[in-house]
Enzyme design. Structure first.
Site, PDB file in Angstrom:
ATOM      1  N   LYS A 212       2.233  -6.668  -3.527  1.00 54.68           N
ATOM      2  CA  LYS A 212       1.030  -6.587  -4.359  1.00 54.68           C
ATOM      3  C   LYS A 212       1.385  -6.014  -5.732  1.00 54.68           C
ATOM      4  CE  LYS A 212      -3.444  -4.317  -4.536  1.00 54.68           C
ATOM      5  NZ  LYS A 212      -4.365  -3.374  -3.895  1.00 54.68           N
ATOM      6  N   GLU A 218      12.045  -1.115  -2.089  1.00 56.29           N
ATOM      7  CA  GLU A 218      12.711  -1.801  -0.984  1.00 56.29           C
ATOM      8  C   GLU A 218      12.618  -3.321  -1.156  1.00 56.29           C
ATOM      9  OE1 GLU A 218      10.489   0.611  -0.821  1.00 56.29           O
ATOM     10  OE2 GLU A 218      10.885   1.996   0.830  1.00 56.29           O
ATOM     11  N   GLY A 273      -3.313  -3.253   0.594  1.00 58.09           N
ATOM     12  CA  GLY A 273      -2.137  -3.852   1.223  1.00 58.09           C
ATOM     13  C   GLY A 273      -2.306  -4.042   2.722  1.00 58.09           C
ATOM     14  N   ARG A 274      -2.834  -3.027   3.407  1.00 57.49           N
ATOM     15  CA  ARG A 274      -2.934  -3.109   4.871  1.00 57.49           C
ATOM     16  C   ARG A 274      -4.088  -3.992   5.330  1.00 57.49           C
ATOM     17  NH1 ARG A 274      -3.575   1.782   2.723  1.00 57.49           N
ATOM     18  NH2 ARG A 274      -5.546   2.888   2.855  1.00 57.49           N
ATOM     19  N   GLU A 359      -2.463   5.038   7.716  1.00 57.53           N
ATOM     20  CA  GLU A 359      -2.441   5.041   6.253  1.00 57.53           C
ATOM     21  C   GLU A 359      -3.874   5.096   5.708  1.00 57.53           C
ATOM     22  OE1 GLU A 359      -0.904   1.702   3.571  1.00 57.53           O
ATOM     23  OE2 GLU A 359       0.796   3.055   3.520  1.00 57.53           O
ATOM     24  N   HIS A 390       7.735   1.715  32.750  1.00 53.17           N
ATOM     25  CA  HIS A 390       9.038   2.106  33.301  1.00 53.17           C
ATOM     26  C   HIS A 390       9.779   3.032  32.342  1.00 53.17           C
ATOM     27  CE1 HIS A 390       8.524  -0.692  36.619  1.00 53.17           C
ATOM     28  NE2 HIS A 390       7.869  -1.416  35.726  1.00 53.17           N
ATOM     29  N   LYS A 519       8.229   8.609  -2.399  1.00 51.84           N
ATOM     30  CA  LYS A 519       8.749   7.556  -3.291  1.00 51.84           C
ATOM     31  C   LYS A 519       9.315   8.196  -4.555  1.00 51.84           C
ATOM     32  CE  LYS A 519       5.363   3.921  -2.208  1.00 51.84           C
ATOM     33  NZ  LYS A 519       4.299   3.095  -2.760  1.00 51.84           N
TER      34      LYS A 519
HETATM   35  O1  F6P Z   1       3.957   2.691   0.151  1.00 51.06           O
HETATM   36  C1  F6P Z   1       2.849   2.239   0.820  1.00 51.06           C
HETATM   37  C2  F6P Z   1       2.430   0.887   0.348  1.00 51.06           C
HETATM   38  O2  F6P Z   1       1.877   0.978  -0.915  1.00 51.06           O
HETATM   39  C3  F6P Z   1       1.467   0.233   1.314  1.00 51.06           C
HETATM   40  O3  F6P Z   1       0.181   0.663   1.136  1.00 51.06           O
HETATM   41  C4  F6P Z   1       1.704  -1.204   1.029  1.00 51.06           C
HETATM   42  O4  F6P Z   1       1.213  -2.032   2.044  1.00 51.06           O
HETATM   43  C5  F6P Z   1       3.200  -1.230   0.904  1.00 51.06           C
HETATM   44  O5  F6P Z   1       3.523  -0.010   0.276  1.00 51.06           O
HETATM   45  C6  F6P Z   1       3.767  -2.380   0.130  1.00 51.06           C
HETATM   46  O6  F6P Z   1       3.265  -2.424  -1.166  1.00 51.06           O
HETATM   47  P1  F6P Z   1       3.486  -3.701  -2.087  1.00 51.06           P
HETATM   48  O7  F6P Z   1       2.791  -4.853  -1.438  1.00 51.06           O
HETATM   49  O8  F6P Z   1       2.883  -3.343  -3.401  1.00 51.06           O
HETATM   50  O9  F6P Z   1       4.960  -3.953  -2.186  1.00 51.06           O
END
Ligand code: F6P
Length: 556
Positions: A212, A218, A273-274, A359, A390, A519
């Site tokens: 987003k 990452e 995002g979620r 979150e 188990h 972060k």
């Molecule tokens: O660090 C948390 C977060 O912002 C989440 O809320 C989000 O889903 C994820 O990182 C990924 O964010 P993006 O879609 O901006 O890469």
């Protein structure tokens, strides 16, 4: 005013004392109508919460709590497009993403959320572009730089840009395209991407960079490494234009990365995002299961939206599920909540729900900035139920901690093998019954006696080991089957449950400030690996860990 000071909250606290000594065995024995009155069904989802430690009176008081928290009013505000995500000054409109209008935007649909703020034209246009792209790719009509049809898709994203599509891609594997492969890369640990790349043919691989913000460290590093691999293998930097697609709210950043504007799919600041799997973030999923199945997923979600918006609280699935959770967390004191799918295809559901719930509601400050006097989201965890039996179920049965569980199963198997489904469901139902009813001392005595003569000291040592206290609360969510529509409904159910709980706890379920500090610190630590001046500003533990990671074990 804090909800904890409301008459409804106080009434529940008093009621808890009255109910404290009543075991689930007594609750069942005392009410023959219990299962009927504590079960709800909607659209292929059956929710049995009769094994929760509550009765009709509890439910009545919990419904009053929902009224006190103005759940109806806030739900109306969400559907009206008000900026209910106050800390970010944004509307919350993921429900728009699944509204009908067909996959063809020309069919149109009424304005939503309102005439002066209609997001549907861009939602439907994006949905239509996704469908067109997915159809072409699935038909072998999407070509890479060297003219070879795309056969593998790699979604690069993390959190909400990974968990939903990945979870559903697995849950709906019965609907998957027979030959297209869809992979997910989220972890910045190079092991994930480095082991995947050698299995792929660069000529026929497409990368979807889903972010987003298009700033997530990452995701960007994984995307850069994928780009390097592609360019090195196809020996042409121009190849990026045919092998990379972006899903983002920041097209300018994706363009800077080298992605063609025509291959950028938008999302908007009013989608968290979620809550974004219904948007273009679901592109990899749509490619895997096809636009029609994706459309059914949206249909299921939108049906749950309408149910949530219109059903009276007492028979409103998300509201009741939310209230059961509040009862367990805030009145019975449960610190965790287990999600236990009895369906191999739902393996990634606990991880998805972890982000959705923790979150959203893992907060200790209210919307007004005041500290809360009560706990909010429990620690959500879980694993495939049959495997868990188990492994960790021992603790659930005899560990003495209160761990409310959601058992989730499908009545019909998605991949039937003779006899398997019956054994699976028998295990699922047996576990929730064992947790609820346990095994009493007379039952254990009778069982031991039936096993033959035993020395008295052995008998008395064994007796307590074999007792099951029971009274461990659980709900069972039984799905008609694992199809796109039912899963769409299920996920919308959990989304709205989270929303309702957030309203009762008084938190903003749509921001996530708690992820920022880590972060920022990572950005400080990274350059300090090579700069002793910067390293000097770090804490002693971090310094020690950095030293160890650099030179091995001798320095510590
Ligand atoms: O660090 C948390 C977060 O912002 C989440 O809320 C989000 O889903 C994820 O990182 C990924 O964010 P993006 O879609 O901006 O890469």
């Amino acid at each position: 005013m804090s909800i904890a000071l409301s008459p409804a909250w106080n009434a529940l606290a008093v009621h808890r004392e009255a109910l404290a000594c009543t075991h689930l065995r007594e609750l069942f024995a005392g009410d023959p109508d219990r299962v009927r009155s504590l079960s709800l069904s909607f659209d292929g989802i059956h929710f049995d919460f009769s094994k929760q430690r509550l009765n009709a009176n509890t439910l009545k008081l919990l419904l009053e709590l929902a009224e006190a928290a103005k759940v109806g009013e806030w739900t109306g505000r969400m559907f009206n497009g008000d900026s209910i995500n106050a800390s970010e000054d944004r509307a919350v409109l993921h429900v728009a993403l699944r509204r009908p209008g067909g996959l063809d935007c020309r069919l149109g649909c009424p304005p939503f959320p309102r005439d002066d703020f209609d997001v549907m034209p861009e939602v439907l246009a994006t949905r239509a572009r996704m469908a067109d792209f997915a159809d072409r790719l699935r038909a072998g009509q999407c070509f890479g730089h060297s003219g070879v049809a795309i056969r593998s898709v790699v979604n690069i994203g993390i959190g909400g840009s990974d968990l939903g599509p990945k979870m559903l891609g697995h849950a709906l594997r019965a609907y998957a395209h027979p030959t297209l492969a869809v992979h997910y890369v989220s972890n910045v640990d190079g092991a994930q991407l480095a082991t995947l790349l050698p299995t792929l043919d660069p000529c026929s691989t497409l990368f979807i960079v889903a972010s987003k913000t298009f700033t997530t460290q990452e995701t960007l590093l994984n995307a850069q490494s994928a780009r390097d691999w592609l360019v090195a293998n196809l020996v042409d930097a121009a190849a990026v234009a045919s092998h990379f697609v972006a899903v983002t709210a920041h097209a300018e950043r994706a363009i800077e990365f080298g992605i063609r504007p025509a291959l950028i799919f938008p999302l908007w600041d009013w989608v968290g995002g979620r809550f974004s799997l219904w948007s273009a973030v679901g592109l990899a999923l749509m490619i895997r299961i096809g636009p029609a199945a994706f459309g059914d997923l949206l249909k299921g979600a939108t049906r749950m939206d309408e149910h949530f918006r219109s059903a009276p609280f007492a028979c409103n699935l998300p509201v009741v599920m939310a209230l059961v959770g509040i009862w367990n967390s805030n009145f019975l004191g449960a610190a965790t909540h287990a999600v236990l799918p009895y369906s191999d295809s739902l393996a990634y559901l606990p991880a998805y729900l972890q982000q959705l719930e923790m979150e959203s509601n893992g907060k200790s400050v209210g919307k007004d900035g005041a500290p809360l006097s009560y706990t909010t989201a429990p620690v959500l965890w879980g694993e495939l139920g049959n495997n868990g039996q188990h492994a960790f179920f021992q603790l659930l049965h005899q560990g003495g901690q209160l761990v409310p569980c959601d058992f989730i199963a499908a009545a019909r198997a998605d991949f039937p093998l003779p006899g398997h489904q019956e054994v699976l469901l028998a295990n699922c139902f047996a576990q929730s019954a064992a947790l609820a009813f346990g095994k009493t001392e007379p039952e254990v005595r009778a069982e031991l006696a039936a096993g033959g003569a035993m020395r008295p000291e052995v008998f008395s040592a064994l007796l307590p080991q074999k007792l099951f206290a029971g009274n461990q609360p659980s709900s069972t969510v039984l799905l008609k089957q694992l199809d796109p529509q039912t899963l769409g409904s299920l996920l919308a159910l959990y989304e709205h449950k989270v929303f309702v709980q957030g309203l009762i706890w008084g938190v903003n379920s749509f921001d996530q400030w708690g992820v920022e500090l880590g972060k920022a610190l990572a950005q400080q630590i990274l350059p300090a690996f090579d700069d002793p001046m910067l390293a000097g500003m770090l804490d002693a533990s971090t310094l020690g860990l950095m030293a160890f990671s650099k030179v091995g074990s001798d320095s510590i």
